[in-house]
Write a protein that holds these residues in place. Structure first.
Motif, PDB file in Angstrom:
ATOM      1  N   PHE A  92     152.112  48.711  89.779  1.00 37.36           N
ATOM      2  CA  PHE A  92     151.225  48.200  88.801  1.00 37.36           C
ATOM      3  C   PHE A  92     151.270  48.653  87.595  1.00 37.36           C
ATOM      4  O   PHE A  92     150.588  48.609  86.887  1.00 37.36           O
ATOM      5  CB  PHE A  92     150.179  47.510  90.081  1.00 37.36           C
ATOM      6  N   THR A  93     151.225  50.099  88.051  1.00 34.70           N
ATOM      7  CA  THR A  93     150.623  51.032  86.485  1.00 34.70           C
ATOM      8  C   THR A  93     152.467  51.607  85.843  1.00 34.70           C
ATOM      9  O   THR A  93     151.907  51.103  84.560  1.00 34.70           O
ATOM     10  CB  THR A  93     150.982  52.571  87.454  1.00 34.70           C
ATOM     11  N   ALA A  94     152.953  51.338  86.471  1.00 36.71           N
ATOM     12  CA  ALA A  94     154.393  51.067  85.304  1.00 36.71           C
ATOM     13  C   ALA A  94     154.461  49.826  85.315  1.00 36.71           C
ATOM     14  O   ALA A  94     154.571  49.760  83.347  1.00 36.71           O
ATOM     15  CB  ALA A  94     155.480  50.892  86.704  1.00 36.71           C
ATOM     16  N   HIS A  95     154.101  48.521  85.230  1.00 41.25           N
ATOM     17  CA  HIS A  95     154.572  47.311  84.597  1.00 41.25           C
ATOM     18  C   HIS A  95     153.561  47.687  83.558  1.00 41.25           C
ATOM     19  O   HIS A  95     153.256  47.037  82.872  1.00 41.25           O
ATOM     20  CB  HIS A  95     153.663  46.142  85.986  1.00 41.25           C
ATOM     21  N   TYR A  96     152.170  48.245  83.818  1.00 44.80           N
ATOM     22  CA  TYR A  96     150.351  48.505  82.867  1.00 44.80           C
ATOM     23  C   TYR A  96     151.662  49.181  81.948  1.00 44.80           C
ATOM     24  O   TYR A  96     151.233  48.815  80.433  1.00 44.80           O
ATOM     25  CB  TYR A  96     149.818  48.727  83.715  1.00 44.80           C
ATOM     26  N   VAL A  97     151.694  50.728  81.887  1.00 44.26           N
ATOM     27  CA  VAL A  97     152.360  51.397  80.597  1.00 44.26           C
ATOM     28  C   VAL A  97     153.393  50.335  80.265  1.00 44.26           C
ATOM     29  O   VAL A  97     153.965  50.325  79.235  1.00 44.26           O
ATOM     30  CB  VAL A  97     152.310  52.348  81.789  1.00 44.26           C
ATOM     31  N   ILE A 125     147.292  41.437  78.978  1.00 47.36           N
ATOM     32  CA  ILE A 125     148.129  41.003  79.580  1.00 47.36           C
ATOM     33  C   ILE A 125     148.072  42.523  80.681  1.00 47.36           C
ATOM     34  O   ILE A 125     148.332  42.235  82.174  1.00 47.36           O
ATOM     35  CB  ILE A 125     149.625  40.177  79.440  1.00 47.36           C
ATOM     36  N   GLY A 126     148.721  43.430  80.547  1.00 49.02           N
ATOM     37  CA  GLY A 126     148.772  44.623  80.922  1.00 49.02           C
ATOM     38  C   GLY A 126     147.023  45.013  81.244  1.00 49.02           C
ATOM     39  O   GLY A 126     147.329  45.415  82.526  1.00 49.02           O
ATOM     40  N   ILE A 127     146.194  44.714  81.142  1.00 49.87           N
ATOM     41  CA  ILE A 127     144.757  45.187  81.623  1.00 49.87           C
ATOM     42  C   ILE A 127     144.381  43.966  82.433  1.00 49.87           C
ATOM     43  O   ILE A 127     144.327  44.735  84.275  1.00 49.87           O
ATOM     44  CB  ILE A 127     143.593  44.858  81.172  1.00 49.87           C
ATOM     45  N   ALA A 133     144.101  54.875  92.519  1.00 47.18           N
ATOM     46  CA  ALA A 133     145.433  55.849  92.377  1.00 47.18           C
ATOM     47  C   ALA A 133     146.347  55.985  91.167  1.00 47.18           C
ATOM     48  O   ALA A 133     146.964  54.815  91.266  1.00 47.18           O
ATOM     49  CB  ALA A 133     146.251  56.523  93.610  1.00 47.18           C
ATOM     50  N   GLY A 134     147.109  57.022  90.184  1.00 52.11           N
ATOM     51  CA  GLY A 134     147.556  57.411  89.490  1.00 52.11           C
ATOM     52  C   GLY A 134     147.505  56.357  87.962  1.00 52.11           C
ATOM     53  O   GLY A 134     147.835  56.701  86.694  1.00 52.11           O
ATOM     54  N   LEU A 135     145.651  55.736  87.840  1.00 57.14           N
ATOM     55  CA  LEU A 135     145.355  56.018  86.635  1.00 57.14           C
ATOM     56  C   LEU A 135     145.073  56.816  85.669  1.00 57.14           C
ATOM     57  O   LEU A 135     143.995  57.847  86.601  1.00 57.14           O
ATOM     58  CB  LEU A 135     143.942  54.340  87.542  1.00 57.14           C
ATOM     59  N   SER A 136     144.893  56.368  84.536  1.00 50.46           N
ATOM     60  CA  SER A 136     144.280  57.716  83.653  1.00 50.46           C
ATOM     61  C   SER A 136     142.514  57.441  83.251  1.00 50.46           C
ATOM     62  O   SER A 136     142.742  55.821  82.571  1.00 50.46           O
ATOM     63  CB  SER A 136     145.314  58.549  82.847  1.00 50.46           C
TER      64      SER A 136
END
Length: 269
Positions: A190-195, A55-57, A71-74
């Motif tokens: 979105f990045t926060a939700h993923y992490v 789900i995170g992906i 932006a913001g993703l590693s």
């Protein structure tokens, strides 16, 4: 009039760090006890962990397709994730084939798509200067650990080392992503939700192993083999949970505060 949840949350926010850490441990233990009585087949926790990771992906895919920016993703975190998933898939095919194999295959496919988008389609928005975690800091120790400490089962030595490698890599794969967030200090939704999804997945996976050990009264550790390997499995699960615990706290705090953009104070992650 404030709701009871907001009242409790306001009280927690006013407590010193040591009290917050103690409350976090108590909450985690309470969650484990609750899961033990609610989930009768603890293998379902492992399946749930992989499902939450997927789900995170999917959240990342939505971000890349809707906002056309990475932006913001590693990229390095995604590459580490792809490596440990590929190794775990190899182990699944040669050692045991079950529902986990299917979930890992789906997650690996979406992770490779994210890597492709960051490397080629959205390269202009990739924050390469912020994604400055040196991968050899985790790859080399993980390989060395896998060679030295691995399962003592009857499988081929290469398969046993590969199994250990994917366990160790999974535990630290999120570190480059945390470094990017540490460098930027501001994390978009979105990045926060993923992490956060990764944090939930790590907790469920850790709960699976801890409850399995408790229910079998330690016999699971014997089944995993002898030496340091059984302990390293548990330590790896606990480490990856605690790595994300700090971020998850600030994520929940941000959600309760009604903030769409997460701002991390200095020293976090």
């Amino acid at each position: 009039m404030k709701s009871p949840i907001h009242t409790v949350w306001s009280w927690v926010r006013r407590q010193p760090p040591k009290v917050k850490a103690f409350l976090a441990v108590i909450t985690g233990m309470a969650a484990l006890v609750l899961l033990r009585f609610i989930v009768h087949d603890h293998d379902n926790l492992f399946v749930a962990a992989e499902a939450v990771h997927s789900i995170g992906i999917c959240v990342l895919i939505y971000k890349l397709m809707k906002e056309k920016t990475c932006a913001g993703l590693s990229l390095k975190s995604q590459e580490l994730t792809a490596i440990f998933l590929a190794v775990r898939l190899y182990c699944s095919f040669v050692m045991e084939y079950d529902i986990h194999t299917v979930l890992d295959l789906a997650t690996l496919g979406t992770t490779l798509w994210v890597i492709f988008m960051i490397r080629f389609k959205l390269r202009a928005s990739y924050m390469e200067d912020k994604d400055n975690f040196a991968l050899y800091y985790v790859l080399v120790p993980c390989v060395v650990l896998a060679v030295l400490i691995h399962p003592s089962t009857s499988h081929n030595i290469l398969n046993r080392i590969s199994w250990a490698l994917c366990v160790y890599l999974e535990a630290v794969s999120v570190l480059p992503q945390l470094r990017v967030m540490q460098n930027t200090k501001i994390v978009e939704p979105f990045t926060a939700h993923y992490v956060f999804a990764l944090g939930v997945a790590r907790f469920l996976s850790c709960a699976h192993w801890v409850l399995q050990v408790v229910d079998t009264r330690g016999r699971l550790l014997v089944a995993l083999g002898y030496g340091l390997w059984p302990s390293m499995v548990l330590i790896s699960e606990i480490v990856q949970t605690f790595i994300l615990a700090d971020f998850c706290y600030y994520y929940v705090k941000s959600v309760f505060g009604g903030q769409l953009v997460l701002r991390l104070p200095s020293g976090v992650v």
